[in-house]
Write an enzyme that holds these catalytic residues in place. Structure first.
Site, mmCIF file in Angstrom:
data_model
loop_
_atom_site.group_PDB
_atom_site.id
_atom_site.type_symbol
_atom_site.label_atom_id
_atom_site.label_comp_id
_atom_site.label_asym_id
_atom_site.label_seq_id
_atom_site.Cartn_x
_atom_site.Cartn_y
_atom_site.Cartn_z
ATOM 1 N N LYS A 1 19.631 -3.031 7.318
ATOM 2 C CA LYS A 1 18.233 -2.815 7.514
ATOM 3 C C LYS A 1 17.964 -3.143 9.195
ATOM 4 C CE LYS A 1 16.586 -5.659 5.080
ATOM 5 N NZ LYS A 1 17.742 -6.740 3.965
ATOM 6 N N ARG B 1 8.140 -9.241 1.717
ATOM 7 C CA ARG B 1 9.156 -9.396 0.667
ATOM 8 C C ARG B 1 9.244 -9.974 -0.393
ATOM 9 N NH1 ARG B 1 13.866 -10.618 4.700
ATOM 10 N NH2 ARG B 1 15.196 -11.318 4.045
ATOM 11 N N ARG C 1 30.883 -11.537 8.157
ATOM 12 C CA ARG C 1 30.131 -11.252 9.448
ATOM 13 C C ARG C 1 30.139 -12.475 10.748
ATOM 14 N NH1 ARG C 1 23.580 -8.777 9.816
ATOM 15 N NH2 ARG C 1 23.822 -11.689 8.586
ATOM 16 N N ARG D 1 26.918 -16.863 11.493
ATOM 17 C CA ARG D 1 25.118 -17.116 10.788
ATOM 18 C C ARG D 1 25.055 -18.260 9.845
ATOM 19 N NH1 ARG D 1 20.925 -12.462 10.210
ATOM 20 N NH2 ARG D 1 20.344 -13.021 8.496
ATOM 21 N N ARG E 1 20.285 -16.161 -1.243
ATOM 22 C CA ARG E 1 19.738 -14.957 -0.626
ATOM 23 C C ARG E 1 19.149 -13.986 -1.702
ATOM 24 N NH1 ARG E 1 22.433 -13.955 4.475
ATOM 25 N NH2 ARG E 1 21.142 -12.554 4.687
HETATM 26 P P1 ADP Z 1 18.692 -10.435 5.875
HETATM 27 O O1 ADP Z 1 19.716 -10.002 6.541
HETATM 28 O O2 ADP Z 1 19.059 -11.328 4.564
HETATM 29 O O3 ADP Z 1 17.443 -9.730 5.401
HETATM 30 P P2 ADP Z 1 17.061 -11.786 7.395
HETATM 31 O O4 ADP Z 1 16.776 -11.845 8.650
HETATM 32 O O5 ADP Z 1 15.429 -10.824 7.602
HETATM 33 O O6 ADP Z 1 17.884 -11.697 6.484
HETATM 34 O O7 ADP Z 1 15.574 -13.211 6.914
HETATM 35 C C1 ADP Z 1 16.316 -14.417 7.098
HETATM 36 C C2 ADP Z 1 15.654 -14.937 6.114
HETATM 37 O O8 ADP Z 1 14.898 -15.508 7.118
HETATM 38 C C3 ADP Z 1 15.576 -15.130 4.938
HETATM 39 O O9 ADP Z 1 16.720 -15.229 4.171
HETATM 40 C C4 ADP Z 1 14.382 -15.872 4.607
HETATM 41 O O10 ADP Z 1 14.476 -17.443 4.691
HETATM 42 C C5 ADP Z 1 13.085 -15.502 5.671
HETATM 43 N N1 ADP Z 1 12.438 -15.023 5.433
HETATM 44 C C6 ADP Z 1 12.505 -13.473 6.774
HETATM 45 N N2 ADP Z 1 11.145 -12.484 6.538
HETATM 46 C C7 ADP Z 1 10.869 -13.277 5.296
HETATM 47 C C8 ADP Z 1 9.751 -12.751 4.504
HETATM 48 N N3 ADP Z 1 8.722 -11.839 4.736
HETATM 49 N N4 ADP Z 1 8.366 -13.445 3.516
HETATM 50 C C9 ADP Z 1 9.795 -15.032 3.834
HETATM 51 N N5 ADP Z 1 10.633 -15.503 4.517
HETATM 52 C C10 ADP Z 1 11.081 -14.654 5.437
#
Ligand code: ADP
Length: 213
Positions: free
Chosen positions: A15, A90, A129, A155, A166
């Site tokens: 994404k 989300r 990764r 990470r 996750r």
């Molecule tokens: P991923 O690669 O898991 O899609 P992101 O970089 O989008 O990771 O998000 C990493 C973390 O940030 C999530 O696991 C969560 O803890 C937090 N997070 C990101 N966006 C949201 C959201 N819209 N609502 C709640 N938590 C979020």
């Protein structure tokens, strides 16, 4: 007219990569809640302190905090023509809040590209990764091996246990958004196993069709 795209898919589906390409091509803002949270953690802000342990364990940040953050972000001047939202919404509550925020400005979500990838592929991609601490470049131990001299870091939320958490969060909270956007006629599915370039082309074509329609 503004364009608002909502990227949906499990962690590791691509994404972020696709959102940043789309935003650049279309002249839209790239709004990634994950990036915003990580930046706040890096800069040791008050928000960063509140979300650090949640991110490290792969747990979602509370809706009210996340919604307020996005509401502020969408009011920045670079969002005037629209945005590619990546990692938000989300949860169903976040989706409803977004719909309300956009409606206030006479907008709605134009397209919700769903990048599909099965759990096994997600686990393989994320646990392998690694980032080069010096250059910031992202590698994969198996699919895109780093050079021997790279100084690698992982990470914190890419450990096997956290990736599983996750994924659980994704299936429980985020997957219901597929029906939500399907009902609104904006969901379109893409295969996350496609190459980055092929997927980027397919996404751009889909946005083009919506804009004409
Ligand atoms: P991923 O690669 O898991 O899609 P992101 O970089 O989008 O990771 O998000 C990493 C973390 O940030 C999530 O696991 C969560 O803890 C937090 N997070 C990101 N966006 C949201 C959201 N819209 N609502 C709640 N938590 C979020």
């Amino acid at each position: 007219m503004a364009i608002h795209l909502v990227m949906i898919g499990p962690p590791g589906a691509g994404k972020g990569t696709q959102a940043s390409r789309l935003a650049e091509k279309l002249g839209l803002a790239h709004v990634s809640t994950g990036d915003i949270f990580r930046e706040n953690i890096r800069n040791e802000t008050e928000l960063g302190a509140r979300v650090k342990t949640l991110l490290e364990s792969g747990t979602l940040v509370p809706d009210d905090l996340t919604i307020e953050l996005v509401q502020d972000r969408l009011q920045q001047p670079d969002c005037r023509r629209g945005a590619v939202l990546d990692g938000f919404p989300r949860t169903p509550a976040q989706a409803a809040a977004l719909e309300f925020m956009l409606a206030e400005q006479g907008f709605s979500v134009n397209l919700a590209p769903y990048i599909r990838l099965d759990d096994e592929a997600v686990i393989g991609r994320l646990t392998g990764r690694r980032t080069d601490m010096c250059t910031g470049k992202i590698y994969h131990l198996k699919y895109d091996p780093p050079p021997a001299e790279a100084e690698l870091e992982q990470r914190p939320d890419d450990s096997e246990q956290t990736v599983q958490h996750r994924l659980d969060e994704y299936h429980e909270n985020t997957a219901p958004l597929l029906d939500y956007y399907k009902e609104r006629g904006v969901l379109q599915q893409f295969d996350g196993e496609m190459t980055i370039d092929a997927l980027a082309d397919a996404l751009l074509a889909a946005v083009g069709e919506r804009a004409v329609a």
